[in-house]
Design a protein around this motif. Structure first.
Motif, PDB file in Angstrom:
ATOM      1  N   THR A  17       0.574  21.965  12.089  1.00  0.00           N
ATOM      2  CA  THR A  17      -0.231  20.750  12.092  1.00  0.00           C
ATOM      3  C   THR A  17      -1.212  20.780  13.262  1.00  0.00           C
ATOM      4  O   THR A  17      -0.825  21.007  14.401  1.00  0.00           O
ATOM      5  N   THR A  18      -2.480  20.560  12.948  1.00  0.00           N
ATOM      6  CA  THR A  18      -3.531  20.462  13.960  1.00  0.00           C
ATOM      7  C   THR A  18      -4.311  19.182  13.708  1.00  0.00           C
ATOM      8  O   THR A  18      -4.063  18.483  12.719  1.00  0.00           O
ATOM      9  N   GLN A  19      -5.270  18.876  14.580  1.00  0.00           N
ATOM     10  CA  GLN A  19      -6.099  17.697  14.385  1.00  0.00           C
ATOM     11  C   GLN A  19      -7.561  18.106  14.294  1.00  0.00           C
ATOM     12  O   GLN A  19      -8.010  19.010  14.990  1.00  0.00           O
ATOM     13  N   ASN A  20      -8.282  17.416  13.406  1.00  0.00           N
ATOM     14  CA  ASN A  20      -9.724  17.665  13.314  1.00  0.00           C
ATOM     15  C   ASN A  20     -10.453  16.805  14.340  1.00  0.00           C
ATOM     16  O   ASN A  20      -9.829  16.098  15.136  1.00  0.00           O
ATOM     17  N   GLU A  21     -11.771  16.845  14.307  1.00  0.00           N
ATOM     18  CA  GLU A  21     -12.560  16.119  15.305  1.00  0.00           C
ATOM     19  C   GLU A  21     -12.425  14.600  15.209  1.00  0.00           C
ATOM     20  O   GLU A  21     -12.772  13.875  16.138  1.00  0.00           O
ATOM     21  N   GLU A  24      -7.593  13.253  12.653  1.00  0.00           N
ATOM     22  CA  GLU A  24      -6.737  13.326  11.468  1.00  0.00           C
ATOM     23  C   GLU A  24      -5.910  14.604  11.516  1.00  0.00           C
ATOM     24  O   GLU A  24      -6.385  15.644  11.959  1.00  0.00           O
ATOM     25  N   GLU A  25      -4.658  14.496  11.055  1.00  0.00           N
ATOM     26  CA  GLU A  25      -3.804  15.669  11.024  1.00  0.00           C
ATOM     27  C   GLU A  25      -4.178  16.570   9.851  1.00  0.00           C
ATOM     28  O   GLU A  25      -4.357  16.095   8.730  1.00  0.00           O
ATOM     29  N   ILE A  26      -4.280  17.847  10.132  1.00  0.00           N
ATOM     30  CA  ILE A  26      -4.587  18.853   9.128  1.00  0.00           C
ATOM     31  C   ILE A  26      -3.426  19.845   9.099  1.00  0.00           C
ATOM     32  O   ILE A  26      -3.029  20.358  10.148  1.00  0.00           O
ATOM     33  N   ILE A  27      -2.890  20.099   7.912  1.00  0.00           N
ATOM     34  CA  ILE A  27      -1.812  21.079   7.785  1.00  0.00           C
ATOM     35  C   ILE A  27      -2.410  22.394   7.299  1.00  0.00           C
ATOM     36  O   ILE A  27      -3.085  22.434   6.273  1.00  0.00           O
ATOM     37  N   THR A  28      -2.161  23.441   8.061  1.00  0.00           N
ATOM     38  CA  THR A  28      -2.529  24.791   7.631  1.00  0.00           C
ATOM     39  C   THR A  28      -1.239  25.587   7.473  1.00  0.00           C
ATOM     40  O   THR A  28      -0.228  25.290   8.111  1.00  0.00           O
ATOM     41  N   TRP A  29      -1.275  26.582   6.612  1.00  0.00           N
ATOM     42  CA  TRP A  29      -0.081  27.358   6.292  1.00  0.00           C
ATOM     43  C   TRP A  29      -0.197  28.751   6.895  1.00  0.00           C
ATOM     44  O   TRP A  29      -1.157  29.458   6.632  1.00  0.00           O
TER      45      TRP A  29
END
Length: 111
Positions: A17-21, A24-29
């Protein structure tokens, strides 16, 4: 476990889980694998979700234990060809770190 039964190449993906600018949480695999697995369909059913028919398949995935897959849990997912599996339960069976049995569900999630 017989070697001939474990004859499919499964990719296991760990969510990060990371955050965009905008915060918002962004899930990458992050892919782990591939690992050899036995894929055994258990039960299939159809459901009407949001006005669309959806086929859901419960599947048992059996993999050999290794340090690379020791951290697998239900937040991860599996991929085999075009099928994405949601991991429902992960059980280390056969004491002595020999085998991991994963109950998975496909059809209800495409990533």
């Amino acid at each position: 476990m017989r070697a001939g039964v474990i004859n499919r190449r499964l990719f296991l993906d760990e969510p990060v889980t990371t955050q965009n600018e905008f915060g918002e949480e962004i899930i990458t695999w992050v892919p782990h694998g591939p690992v050899w697995t036995a894929i055994e369909p258990v039960r299939g059913r159809e459901a009407l979700i949001a006005g669309a028919n959806l086929s859901i398949m419960d599947t048992k995935l059996r993999i050999r234990w290794s340090p690379n897959v020791d951290a697998v849990n239900t937040k991860w997912r599996g991929r085999y060809k075009d099928t994405i599996y949601d991991l429902v339960s992960v059980a280390h069976v056969r004491t002595g770190r020999r085998e991991i049995e994963i109950m998975a569900r496909s059809g209800s999630n495409e990533g």
